[in-house]
Design an enzyme around this catalytic site. Sequence first.
Site, PDB file in Angstrom:
ATOM      1  N   LYS A   1     -11.911   3.772 -14.786  1.00 39.27           N
ATOM      2  CA  LYS A   1     -12.276   2.379 -14.520  1.00 39.27           C
ATOM      3  C   LYS A   1     -12.580   1.619 -15.811  1.00 39.27           C
ATOM      4  O   LYS A   1     -12.352   0.403 -15.890  1.00 39.27           O
ATOM      5  CB  LYS A   1     -13.461   2.314 -13.556  1.00 39.27           C
ATOM      6  CG  LYS A   1     -13.098   2.655 -12.113  1.00 39.27           C
ATOM      7  CD  LYS A   1     -12.099   1.657 -11.533  1.00 39.27           C
ATOM      8  CE  LYS A   1     -11.908   1.843 -10.035  1.00 39.27           C
ATOM      9  NZ  LYS A   1     -10.974   0.858  -9.445  1.00 39.27           N
TER      10      LYS A   1
ATOM     11  N   ASP B   1       4.652   3.448  -3.974  1.00 41.93           N
ATOM     12  CA  ASP B   1       3.914   4.196  -4.994  1.00 41.93           C
ATOM     13  C   ASP B   1       3.809   3.329  -6.245  1.00 41.93           C
ATOM     14  O   ASP B   1       4.744   3.247  -7.041  1.00 41.93           O
ATOM     15  CB  ASP B   1       4.646   5.501  -5.306  1.00 41.93           C
ATOM     16  CG  ASP B   1       3.906   6.353  -6.330  1.00 41.93           C
ATOM     17  OD1 ASP B   1       2.827   5.922  -6.806  1.00 41.93           O
ATOM     18  OD2 ASP B   1       4.414   7.442  -6.668  1.00 41.93           O
TER      19      ASP B   1
ATOM     20  N   TYR C   1     -13.846   9.436 -13.167  1.00 42.44           N
ATOM     21  CA  TYR C   1     -13.686   8.152 -12.461  1.00 42.44           C
ATOM     22  C   TYR C   1     -14.109   6.998 -13.352  1.00 42.44           C
ATOM     23  O   TYR C   1     -13.388   5.990 -13.487  1.00 42.44           O
ATOM     24  CB  TYR C   1     -14.516   8.168 -11.183  1.00 42.44           C
ATOM     25  CG  TYR C   1     -14.567   6.832 -10.478  1.00 42.44           C
ATOM     26  CD1 TYR C   1     -13.471   6.349  -9.773  1.00 42.44           C
ATOM     27  CD2 TYR C   1     -15.727   6.049 -10.519  1.00 42.44           C
ATOM     28  CE1 TYR C   1     -13.510   5.131  -9.123  1.00 42.44           C
ATOM     29  CE2 TYR C   1     -15.776   4.828  -9.872  1.00 42.44           C
ATOM     30  CZ  TYR C   1     -14.677   4.378  -9.178  1.00 42.44           C
ATOM     31  OH  TYR C   1     -14.726   3.159  -8.542  1.00 42.44           O
TER      32      TYR C   1
ATOM     33  N   THR D   1     -18.528   1.806   2.947  1.00 36.34           N
ATOM     34  CA  THR D   1     -17.330   2.266   3.650  1.00 36.34           C
ATOM     35  C   THR D   1     -17.693   3.467   4.520  1.00 36.34           C
ATOM     36  O   THR D   1     -18.702   4.148   4.267  1.00 36.34           O
ATOM     37  CB  THR D   1     -16.239   2.701   2.654  1.00 36.34           C
ATOM     38  OG1 THR D   1     -16.684   3.875   1.948  1.00 36.34           O
ATOM     39  CG2 THR D   1     -15.921   1.586   1.658  1.00 36.34           C
TER      40      THR D   1
ATOM     41  N   ASP E   1       0.839  -1.193   0.000  1.00 42.15           N
ATOM     42  CA  ASP E   1       0.000   0.000   0.000  1.00 42.15           C
ATOM     43  C   ASP E   1       0.876   1.246   0.000  1.00 42.15           C
ATOM     44  O   ASP E   1       2.036   1.222   0.416  1.00 42.15           O
ATOM     45  CB  ASP E   1      -0.927   0.028   1.214  1.00 42.15           C
ATOM     46  CG  ASP E   1      -2.133   0.922   0.990  1.00 42.15           C
ATOM     47  OD1 ASP E   1      -3.202   0.391   0.632  1.00 42.15           O
ATOM     48  OD2 ASP E   1      -2.012   2.153   1.150  1.00 42.15           O
TER      49      ASP E   1
END
Length: 226
Positions: free
Chosen positions: A148, A52, A144, A179, A34
């Site tokens: 995707k 990264d 976005y 979330t 991560d």
Amino acid sequence: MADRIIAITGAAGVPGSAVAHAAAELPYQLALIDYAADFAGPSGAFVQSSVDLTDAAQAGAAVDAVADRLGGLDVLLNIAGGFRWETIEGGSDDTWPDLYRLNVLTAANASRAAIPHLKRSAAGRIVNVGSAAALKAGFGMGPYAASKAGVHALTQSLAEELKAEGVTVNAVLPSIIDTPANRADMPDADVSAWVAPKDLAAVILFLASEAAGAVTGALLPVTGRV
């Protein structure tokens, strides 16, 4: 197959953490990657922080470190990514390349690094995270959804590239994931209709399993009741 080796990118986030904890209940050796500077996963997991993945060299070093430390690699789960709600008219020029790097380039870099290792596995697997929003983009979802859609194309192309090698490549396409951030952004929503992280994890881990060997190039919607 006992002791399969699984690497999870984006492991510090809510979906990635859910997958990591679900995988910890299976006969896997876990490696967690991560960008976060400090995070912990299930006990015994090999954790690499501050990576990264938009940088090909860092992605390659992280994946190779997994194979060196654990003795190979059987599964790569590309869960790292990002989201931004933004209209096209009022949006920033930086949003488009930023989301491309976070969603497409992270998966491409990690996959490229993993391919030589996965080819040596008896059942190599790559699972990406696309989005149902990329099938029909709503208001404010243009940048976005476009990024995707790139993940979807990457998945299908890489599946064709690797199918003769016995490595499968698939993607899950979630709708809204339950979330804390999404609850804060949509306080009046019916969260019971959203996708629970544990349910998304179950689908991802099925695609990562030996049982899913006949499935490749699939873009699998995981949309709850949204």
